[in-house]
Design a protein around this motif. Sequence first.
Motif, short mmCIF file in Angstrom:
data_model
loop_
_atom_site.label_atom_id
_atom_site.label_comp_id
_atom_site.label_asym_id
_atom_site.label_seq_id
_atom_site.Cartn_x
_atom_site.Cartn_y
_atom_site.Cartn_z
N LEU A 5 -14.20 33.19 67.50
CA LEU A 5 -12.91 33.75 67.12
C LEU A 5 -12.44 33.11 65.82
O LEU A 5 -12.48 31.89 65.67
CB LEU A 5 -11.88 33.51 68.22
CG LEU A 5 -12.17 34.19 69.56
CD1 LEU A 5 -11.15 33.75 70.59
CD2 LEU A 5 -12.17 35.69 69.41
N PRO A 6 -11.97 33.91 64.86
CA PRO A 6 -11.50 33.35 63.59
C PRO A 6 -10.11 32.73 63.76
O PRO A 6 -9.38 33.03 64.69
CB PRO A 6 -11.44 34.56 62.67
CG PRO A 6 -11.20 35.71 63.59
CD PRO A 6 -11.92 35.37 64.87
N VAL A 7 -9.78 31.85 62.84
CA VAL A 7 -8.42 31.29 62.79
C VAL A 7 -7.56 32.27 62.01
O VAL A 7 -7.94 32.72 60.93
CB VAL A 7 -8.43 29.91 62.10
CG1 VAL A 7 -7.01 29.37 61.98
CG2 VAL A 7 -9.30 28.94 62.86
N LEU A 8 -6.42 32.63 62.58
CA LEU A 8 -5.56 33.64 61.98
C LEU A 8 -4.34 33.01 61.32
O LEU A 8 -3.90 31.93 61.72
CB LEU A 8 -5.08 34.62 63.05
CG LEU A 8 -6.15 35.36 63.86
CD1 LEU A 8 -5.48 36.20 64.93
CD2 LEU A 8 -7.01 36.22 62.96
N ALA A 49 -1.78 34.09 51.63
CA ALA A 49 -1.65 35.32 50.85
C ALA A 49 -0.85 36.33 51.67
O ALA A 49 -0.73 36.20 52.89
CB ALA A 49 -3.02 35.88 50.51
N ALA A 50 -0.32 37.32 51.01
CA ALA A 50 0.53 38.30 51.68
C ALA A 50 -0.27 39.31 52.50
O ALA A 50 0.27 39.92 53.41
CB ALA A 50 1.39 39.03 50.65
N GLU A 51 -1.56 39.49 52.21
CA GLU A 51 -2.30 40.53 52.92
C GLU A 51 -2.81 40.03 54.26
O GLU A 51 -2.96 38.84 54.50
CB GLU A 51 -3.45 41.05 52.07
CG GLU A 51 -4.53 40.04 51.80
CD GLU A 51 -4.41 39.42 50.42
OE1 GLU A 51 -5.27 38.59 50.12
OE2 GLU A 51 -3.49 39.74 49.68
N ILE A 52 -3.09 40.99 55.14
CA ILE A 52 -3.59 40.70 56.48
C ILE A 52 -5.06 41.06 56.53
O ILE A 52 -5.47 42.13 56.08
CB ILE A 52 -2.79 41.51 57.54
CG1 ILE A 52 -1.37 40.96 57.63
CG2 ILE A 52 -3.47 41.47 58.88
CD1 ILE A 52 -0.49 41.70 58.59
N ASP A 53 -5.86 40.17 57.10
CA ASP A 53 -7.29 40.41 57.27
C ASP A 53 -7.48 41.18 58.58
O ASP A 53 -7.52 40.61 59.66
CB ASP A 53 -8.04 39.07 57.30
CG ASP A 53 -9.54 39.25 57.39
OD1 ASP A 53 -10.01 40.41 57.39
OD2 ASP A 53 -10.24 38.22 57.47
N HIS A 54 -7.58 42.50 58.47
CA HIS A 54 -7.66 43.36 59.66
C HIS A 54 -8.96 43.15 60.43
O HIS A 54 -8.99 43.33 61.64
CB HIS A 54 -7.49 44.82 59.27
CG HIS A 54 -6.10 45.13 58.80
ND1 HIS A 54 -5.04 45.26 59.66
CD2 HIS A 54 -5.60 45.29 57.55
CE1 HIS A 54 -3.94 45.50 58.97
NE2 HIS A 54 -4.25 45.53 57.68
N SER A 55 -10.03 42.75 59.75
CA SER A 55 -11.29 42.51 60.47
C SER A 55 -11.16 41.26 61.35
O SER A 55 -11.68 41.23 62.47
CB SER A 55 -12.45 42.35 59.50
OG SER A 55 -12.26 41.23 58.66
N ALA A 56 -10.43 40.24 60.90
CA ALA A 56 -10.21 39.05 61.72
C ALA A 56 -9.34 39.39 62.93
O ALA A 56 -9.61 38.95 64.05
CB ALA A 56 -9.56 37.94 60.90
N ARG A 86 -6.90 33.37 73.16
CA ARG A 86 -7.58 34.06 72.04
C ARG A 86 -6.92 33.76 70.71
O ARG A 86 -7.59 33.62 69.69
CB ARG A 86 -7.58 35.57 72.27
CG ARG A 86 -8.58 36.03 73.28
CD ARG A 86 -8.74 37.51 73.15
NE ARG A 86 -9.38 38.07 74.33
CZ ARG A 86 -9.61 39.35 74.49
NH1 ARG A 86 -9.23 40.21 73.56
NH2 ARG A 86 -10.21 39.80 75.56
N LEU A 87 -5.59 33.67 70.70
CA LEU A 87 -4.86 33.48 69.45
C LEU A 87 -4.79 32.02 69.03
O LEU A 87 -4.50 31.72 67.88
CB LEU A 87 -3.44 34.04 69.58
CG LEU A 87 -3.33 35.54 69.80
CD1 LEU A 87 -1.90 35.92 70.13
CD2 LEU A 87 -3.83 36.29 68.59
N GLY A 88 -5.00 31.11 69.97
CA GLY A 88 -4.91 29.69 69.65
C GLY A 88 -3.49 29.19 69.57
O GLY A 88 -3.19 28.28 68.80
#
Length: 128
Positions: A80-83, A62-69, A108-110
């Motif tokens: 840590l979530p997958v980004l 999706a085009a939006e960014i999950d700022h909480s992740a 951290r970013l994987g």
Amino acid sequence: MIDVTVRVKSPTAARLLAGLLRQAAADEADRGQARHWRGAARRLDECVRLPRYAPRVRRPQAAEIDHSAVRRVVTGAHPLPVLTRDEARLACWHLMVNGCSITESAERLGVRPRTVSRWRAEDLGGCS
């Protein structure tokens, strides 16, 4: 025989421990003990070895960014979530501003440290 369980928190610590085991094996007079230590070092290396190619960052759905992740990755809140790639780029920028090293940011970013270096250079306008 004594069984020992060791927990390491990062791949860097596992590589350091494997190096220490190899050094101890080189200094050991007993060949059997040295062989066991080299085997333990090899098993540690196998645990932290990255696969040949496996995308560590999901492609954006999706085009939006999950700022909480992104916030969780920047603060280091486990698990840590997958980004997505865009989220990882944003988190990389925040980690750079906060002064995190390239290797810590990559863990951290994987992603690989080379990717973090490239993203940082692009964010700085190619001056780095």
